[in-house]
Design a protein around this motif. Structure first.
Motif, short mmCIF file in Angstrom:
data_model
loop_
_atom_site.label_atom_id
_atom_site.label_comp_id
_atom_site.label_asym_id
_atom_site.label_seq_id
_atom_site.Cartn_x
_atom_site.Cartn_y
_atom_site.Cartn_z
N VAL B 79 8.71 7.48 6.20
CA VAL B 79 8.74 6.28 5.89
C VAL B 79 7.13 5.85 5.38
O VAL B 79 6.38 6.53 6.14
CB VAL B 79 8.85 5.43 7.27
CG1 VAL B 79 8.54 3.94 7.34
CG2 VAL B 79 10.40 5.60 7.79
N SER B 80 6.98 5.25 4.52
CA SER B 80 5.63 5.07 4.00
C SER B 80 5.51 3.48 4.04
O SER B 80 6.11 2.63 3.53
CB SER B 80 5.34 5.28 2.42
OG SER B 80 6.08 6.52 2.28
N TRP B 81 4.24 3.16 4.84
CA TRP B 81 4.07 1.81 4.98
C TRP B 81 2.69 1.45 4.39
O TRP B 81 1.76 1.98 4.62
CB TRP B 81 3.84 1.35 6.47
CG TRP B 81 3.29 0.01 6.74
CD1 TRP B 81 3.51 -1.11 5.92
CD2 TRP B 81 2.83 -0.56 8.01
NE1 TRP B 81 2.71 -2.21 6.63
CE2 TRP B 81 2.35 -1.81 7.84
CE3 TRP B 81 2.49 0.13 9.29
CZ2 TRP B 81 1.68 -2.51 8.76
CZ3 TRP B 81 2.04 -0.54 10.09
CH2 TRP B 81 1.75 -2.16 10.01
N VAL B 82 2.94 0.65 3.18
CA VAL B 82 1.88 0.47 2.25
C VAL B 82 1.39 -0.97 2.66
O VAL B 82 2.01 -2.05 2.40
CB VAL B 82 1.95 0.68 0.81
CG1 VAL B 82 0.82 0.18 -0.04
CG2 VAL B 82 2.66 1.80 0.53
N ASP B 83 0.11 -1.23 3.39
CA ASP B 83 -0.41 -2.38 3.86
C ASP B 83 -1.58 -2.63 2.97
O ASP B 83 -2.54 -2.34 3.24
CB ASP B 83 -0.72 -2.13 5.51
CG ASP B 83 -0.97 -3.57 6.09
OD1 ASP B 83 -0.53 -4.49 5.55
OD2 ASP B 83 -1.68 -3.57 7.06
N VAL B 84 -1.22 -3.91 2.08
CA VAL B 84 -2.40 -4.24 1.15
C VAL B 84 -3.24 -5.53 1.95
O VAL B 84 -2.53 -6.52 2.36
CB VAL B 84 -1.69 -4.80 -0.01
CG1 VAL B 84 -2.86 -5.13 -0.85
CG2 VAL B 84 -0.88 -3.66 -0.58
#
Ligand SMILES: [Mg+2]
Ligand SMILES: [Mg+2]
Ligand SMILES: [Mg+2]
Ligand SMILES: [Mg+2]
Ligand SMILES: [Mg+2]
Ligand SMILES: [Mg+2]
Ligand SMILES: [Mg+2]
Ligand SMILES: [Mg+2]
Ligand SMILES: [Mg+2]
Ligand SMILES: [Mg+2]
Ligand SMILES: [Mg+2]
Ligand SMILES: [Mg+2]
Ligand SMILES: [Mg+2]
Ligand SMILES: [Mg+2]
Ligand SMILES: [Mg+2]
Ligand SMILES: [Mg+2]
Ligand SMILES: [Mg+2]
Ligand SMILES: [Mg+2]
Ligand SMILES: [Mg+2]
Ligand SMILES: [Mg+2]
Ligand SMILES: [Mg+2]
Ligand SMILES: [Mg+2]
Ligand SMILES: [Mg+2]
Ligand SMILES: [Mg+2]
Ligand SMILES: [Mg+2]
Ligand SMILES: [Mg+2]
Ligand SMILES: [Mg+2]
Ligand SMILES: [Mg+2]
Ligand SMILES: [Mg+2]
Ligand SMILES: [Mg+2]
Ligand SMILES: [Mg+2]
Lengths: 387, 387, 387, 387, 387
Positions: B79-84
């Motif tokens: 799971v890749s959580w990309v938090d901008v």
């Protein structure tokens, strides 16, 4: 108002200003907590757990020392009612969770009270959250607590927020003495029976408010005070809270009837329909009382304005009569030199000057009194009383 | 009101007059602009981008220099959580748009904040717009920002309007320390967890308003001032804004539960149901507070009228007592010539004329005082206090 | 209120009392007229007709002398946008009706303006009626007109109520300079684009009202006058009109999205969803402002009552202080014969009688002032100002 | 308000206080009566019955002596419009019932007027009840009557409550002179046309109320009197009645469009959609006017309070200025013996005592005037006028 | 108001303050009681039971001594109407329950009155609960009771709460004298007929309230008193109760029409549609009256404020005129020593000083009167009367 009225009503002693109220403030979740986090005091005692196990022929009652003891009863054909009195501690829920195979979200809803009433289906289980509101026997307020139901194939788990009180004694008696058909039915009928008791408990509470409103209907027209205003507002708020408790209960029961569920027999569905009926009646009463209370607020405001009119009329009557008279007295108090000229206040030297002056004043006062009487200002219409 | 009450409540320090509020003014679109036109400041710095990549066994955290760096992670099973953090600039979105294959309308909704909360399905992606409202830790107001979710097969892209604050730290900890089941679940569970944190953040905000309302309930009956009126109106407006934020969130979650989506597993659906429950509770609280606030407005108006009655009563009592007395004094101040005729004010020459005059005035004043006392005008009923 | 605020806002110059408003009064049909009867002035000039014909490679713009000239373009594969500026005369519609094969009821809806916004499907055509509301560039009011769309296979016919103004220039530029994807799409995308421009035009109008409301929020507490009341009512009425314009537009777009139509591709559906989103935001803003305006009306009434209290307090303070003093002065103005008896007003002959009298009056006045000060009547609480 | 305004409007002559109103009181059924019991006066004259029989080529008009005469026309292919003017007597209905094979319940609904508008399907017949509201030509009020439609395969039976008036003349002309497509269509198109005329007749009625409201918008702020209040209430009640008439009509037409019916062709459905549109516009106008009227009631109450403030300000200004001056005059009217002591009112013997006294009074009066002027009490803000 | 109006109306004698009202307080269930527990007085007498058995050819009427006697009739083809007058005792219900095979919940709903009106399907039976409201013949109030219907294949069981009164006599006559089609139809038509009589009974009740409202419309503008306020509130409450009675009845009939039932023929469905129509008309009237009553409350409050303005104007006029005059009189009552200086009140020694003083006062008074007359304060606008 009248003293005999106080005797007539058993709920009239209730005092909404000092006695316990039914405010509902939902349990506030901890933002970001793991689902299933339970808000329990760490050193809370274990709850009392009562197991009532029955079938058509027998009914037994056990007080369990630990949740594990009920494990043996759950799979038997007999109905097992596990009644947990109080929310207990982490240990309790570790064991209850294991034996009943409770989803963490079920545990959360049962423990973090109060929740909004609802029905939720899980695999093999039906969860029902209800809010019980009961009028205390000595009429010193209300008792409100959450009762949670977990209905399984052969068992019913109920968890009460507080151990002291419930409205289930007559159900326990019906099981014990085999009254009605309860012993011939499954746990779904038991759940219905308990839910029905909870719903029926709303009626006396509402009647208590209904009688408060009837008293206020008199008070607001005959003797409106800031205390009246305060009472109206508080009743309004309490009805708002009752409405919040009962509305979702209605929706929950309705969804059960409409959608059905494997754990509920067709026969019990018919009984649930009756229960649904009663929630609708409760809602109907709450809404009626709410509308009456709103109407009372309007009546209050109008009554206060009426009062103001009465006060102002009094001031106007007194001022209007005495101000002209005082003016006349002022005229004859002037010091114009009557010796200097015969045009200077000759009345002062008339033989009947003083009497003339009084005559003038009486005529003026009488005319004004007549004028006000004609306009009906002396009709003491603020004394209207309802029979 | 009482000083100890201030200690009891942690939110009572909040001052709705000076502290930050939760007004929502939607982003105003440029009429006729090409769909996908982004309202970004041209010289804005690039946002901080945090990538948290995890599976059951590992969890890693990277700070990315550019959106392109996350390309390698998106297609892996983890799971890749990309938090901008922050909205960035045109360059940022050119790259984000390319890597995540974002439709121009998605970009518009994510960047042109705030938007109305919603869920929208695109091919292979689910977009969710939420409004986060958090009570600042030192209770100096609220922080409101938009958080946008783009859920894909193996990744979750979140974009926060402002970089400084969020309520996701406990979720980050749960991933890092492998608490709960989060590491065993996919990006849908992660999205649920973050959304749940956002919804849970509404509870303390509402409690803050609930306590404001409780204070006003006293104030409005015992001491209503224009400031009270102002406070009631402001709370009303803030509740209106909270309602606008939470209502569409409820609808969005409900549509997800009802319609399902390939990107959301059955297990996470159950968790979303819990999240939906909480939005319903928030809405229930908002609506309750709104009704109470409307009630307070009515009570305020009635209280002001009550006050007026009190003021007018005082004026009427004083006027009614002294105006007749002053009239009598005026009578005996007239200059009729007592020498000219024995009918002209003989009282002036009586031995006890002055005493008779005082006696008359005292009798009149006493009668009037008795009259007003009888009607209950001296009952100081404006001093009612709630316990 | 403060002067710098006027600079801050570009809409604050708008004056709802003198500038153009957005009242909607539907076209009144002639009872019993033949369907398709057009309310046109017989001697109206023909409208300007602009044909923009484009495909991915070319875009041409023609000014037509007569509707017949566009006949050649309608069946070609390129998109033909026929923009009719003004409603024209009977001759115009005879020709337009023939070339576009318009049902008489379509002609009626397009010409007899304004109609309620709507979408209607005819064989091979989709008719959409919209209301365009645009803030005039110099902020001197609003411009409102009906724009009608007839969407066919390869063409879009738009009819504007008035020729002077529209908000479509940026769309014309996008076609001319091939910006965005508009030249790659069909007439459905063009219709979406124009509709989107219309909807986006509501935002600045609503912001103008939002700022009016903010100003009134101050005014209504600090300085309520009949003019304030008038302004609140007018804004309320204008919001009511905006709501009437935008609600049916939302329903129309929603029915397009929900039911689909052969003339609208799946891709354009997604864009319409965005357009729908914006109508929902507009409605949300209108409803919010409407509720705020209702709240302001209540605040106004309460403020007026507060004012009254202030006025009455002043009258009561002055009357209560001076009426007893005047009574005392009246007493010593009586003419009882001090020579006749030592009981008749001996004070008049005391050495310090006058001083005693002043002392008495000062004590009474001071007591009353203290009494009013104690009750807080001198607190000048009407001067509350918002930051 | 302004005289030229009276010329501008053709409906402004309407006087809601004396002219005919549109109250709807449904026909009160006789409890327990046999279904089909008709409330007819036993000695009522037979109604006038007009038969218009037409097809594409011919159109004939007959005045029938008895219902039986139309029997021969009903089964022919031509369209037969049997227009019954007045409700007639028992004999009429015995014959009409036989020839048209009317169900007793149809007869009841047609005769016992007014009924709530509706559409009902019977075997081979479609029954439609409508309420016609027309503005009388000389603007002296409204005319309201029930028009009932019974649509069969080749005929249309219409029954009018009263014979004097209807709004169908232009339809009769269209048949006679073969205008439009009416002669090429069946009885369903005829029914649509008549219904459309009825709906269109609501527009001028509503415009009349719209103009009344516009006048009241001025009156309520500039010159509110009890008569204004009365007018607002009456318009409110009339709008309520119009709403009751038009709402069910909308539902009836909508159900026809939605469900279809064998007696209505697809082409006429499209025309009915237009008719539905107009009912929606009428409802929209009614609801708008209702909201405006409610707003006016609030404005009225606020204006009355404003007036009160003005009145009280005047009283307070006059009292506050003269009461202290009168007190001073009272002081120097006291009779302390100036001979006895030099402390007793030495001012009376000063050379410039009287001038000093006037000076003191002028200073006090000027200070008070300045104080009130500062607070803006002399701003004559009650004279606001709308342009 | 006018005496001839009293003659015009047959319901105007009704006095809502002393006569019987239509309050509905639902039967309060005993919490936890066995389903089917009946709230009967133990020593109640058995009810009167009337059996009317009829078919197309015969109709017989029996007074039964015991429920068991009807057993023989129930299975025959003829229609058996068993009409139970009064609720009876436990014994009654044991027998009725056995013969009609009544589910315990049916018995509960029939006996524990009042219940909310409803329709419920059981196997082979249809249960309908209705509330009958009838205007007493001598217009001394209302009579309200529950009537329960149990419809079976060949029978109809009706149970009336009270034996004295019902509105079914004309139905009994129609059976006895074979009027209409009742003898040719089954028990479903009988049930319809009775229900129709009940619904029709609401019309005169509502008309009575309609006339009360019309009277109040005058009273509230011309002569508002606290008694008026009380009447408005009571009518509001009564309408609320009527609404509660009729709304569920509508829903019940609607569900019958929509869902159908084996026990109801298609022909009777058409008749039920008519019955539904009438409930809708009743609801329409109730809602209209409710809105009018709410409007009256607003008018009342405004009228009271108008009154206050009138009172205050009077006070202000009188005070404003006499206070300055009294001041002038006070001036010339001062005792400045005219001998000491020629500046000390020389007017007192003028030849025409007194006349000058009167002149001054007359000028001032006339100016003030002119000022008030100009502002229209003497327009006696409180005497507006409706025609
Ligand atoms: Mg609370
Ligand atoms: Mg949680
Ligand atoms: Mg939960
Ligand atoms: Mg308990
Ligand atoms: Mg029950
Ligand atoms: Mg009651
Ligand atoms: Mg704002
Ligand atoms: Mg856009
Ligand atoms: Mg968007
Ligand atoms: Mg942030
Ligand atoms: Mg949560
Ligand atoms: Mg609390
Ligand atoms: Mg209100
Ligand atoms: Mg206009
Ligand atoms: Mg037309
Ligand atoms: Mg049309
Ligand atoms: Mg234009
Ligand atoms: Mg847009
Ligand atoms: Mg702003
Ligand atoms: Mg009437
Ligand atoms: Mg009937
Ligand atoms: Mg009927
Ligand atoms: Mg007619
Ligand atoms: Mg029309
Ligand atoms: Mg208008
Ligand atoms: Mg009662
Ligand atoms: Mg029960
Ligand atoms: Mg029941
Ligand atoms: Mg009876
Ligand atoms: Mg009927
Ligand atoms: Mg209303």
């Amino acid at each position: 108002m009248a003293p005999n009225r106080l005797q007539l009503s058993k709920f009239r002693n209730f005092n909404p200003e000092t006695d316990e109220e039914v405010d509902i403030e939902y349990s506030s979740p901890q933002p970001g907590a793991i689902p299933g986090t339970l808000d329990l005091e760490p050193d809370a005692p274990p709850p009392e757990i009562i197991l009532i196990d029955y079938n058509e022929h027998n009914a037994e009652r056990f007080t369990l020392n630990s949740p594990q003891e009920c494990g043996a009863y759950l799979d038997t054909e007999s109905v097992s009612w596990v009644d947990v009195l109080g929310l207990g501690n982490q240990e309790t829920w570790r064991e209850l969770g294991k034996i009943f195979e409770l989803h963490p979200l079920i545990q959360e809803d049962v423990v973090n009270v109060p929740q909004r009433p609802k029905v939720e289906e899980y695999e093999n289980q039906l969860v029902l959250i209800a809010l019980m509101v009961i009028l205390k026997p000595n009429h010193q307020g209300f008792h409100r607590e959450q009762v949670s139901f977990v209905l399984g194939k052969n068992y019913l788990l109920t968890v009460q927020e507080e151990p002291e009180q419930d409205c289930f004694d007559s159900v326990r008696d019906r099981i014990r003495f085999n009254k009605g058909i309860i012993r011939k039915q499954g746990p779904d009928y038991l759940a219905y029976t308990l839910l029905d008791s909870i719903i029926d408990g709303y009626f006396p509470v509402l009647e208590a408010y209904g009688e408060q409103i009837e008293d206020l209907e008199d008070e607001v027209v005959t003797n409106p005070t800031p205390r009246t205003l305060d009472k109206i507002y508080r009743i309004k708020r309490q009805l708002l809270n009752l409405r919040r408790a009962i509305w979702p209960q209605r929706d929950a029961i309705n969804s059960l009837i409409r959608d059905g569920n494997d754990l509920i027999t067709h026969e019990v569905q018919i009984y649930l329909r009756d229960c649904y009926d009663h929630t609708v009646q409760v809602i109907d009463m709450v809404e009626t009382y709410r509308e009456l209370t709103s109407g009372l607020m309007d009546v209050y405001l109008s009554s206060i304005s009426n009062r103001m009119n009465e006060i102002m009329k009094l001031l106007t009557v007194i001022s209007s009569i005495f101000i002209p008279l005082t003016f006349i007295a002022g005229i004859y108090g002037m010091n114009f030199n009557t010796d200097k000229s015969r045009w200077n206040m000759p009345e002062l030297n008339w033989d009947y000057g003083y009497l003339f002056c009084w005559g003038l004043m009486i005529v003026i006062a009488a005319s004004l009194v007549f004028f006000f009487w004609k306009r009906g200002w002396f009709a003491n219409f603020s004394t209207i009383r309802r029979k």
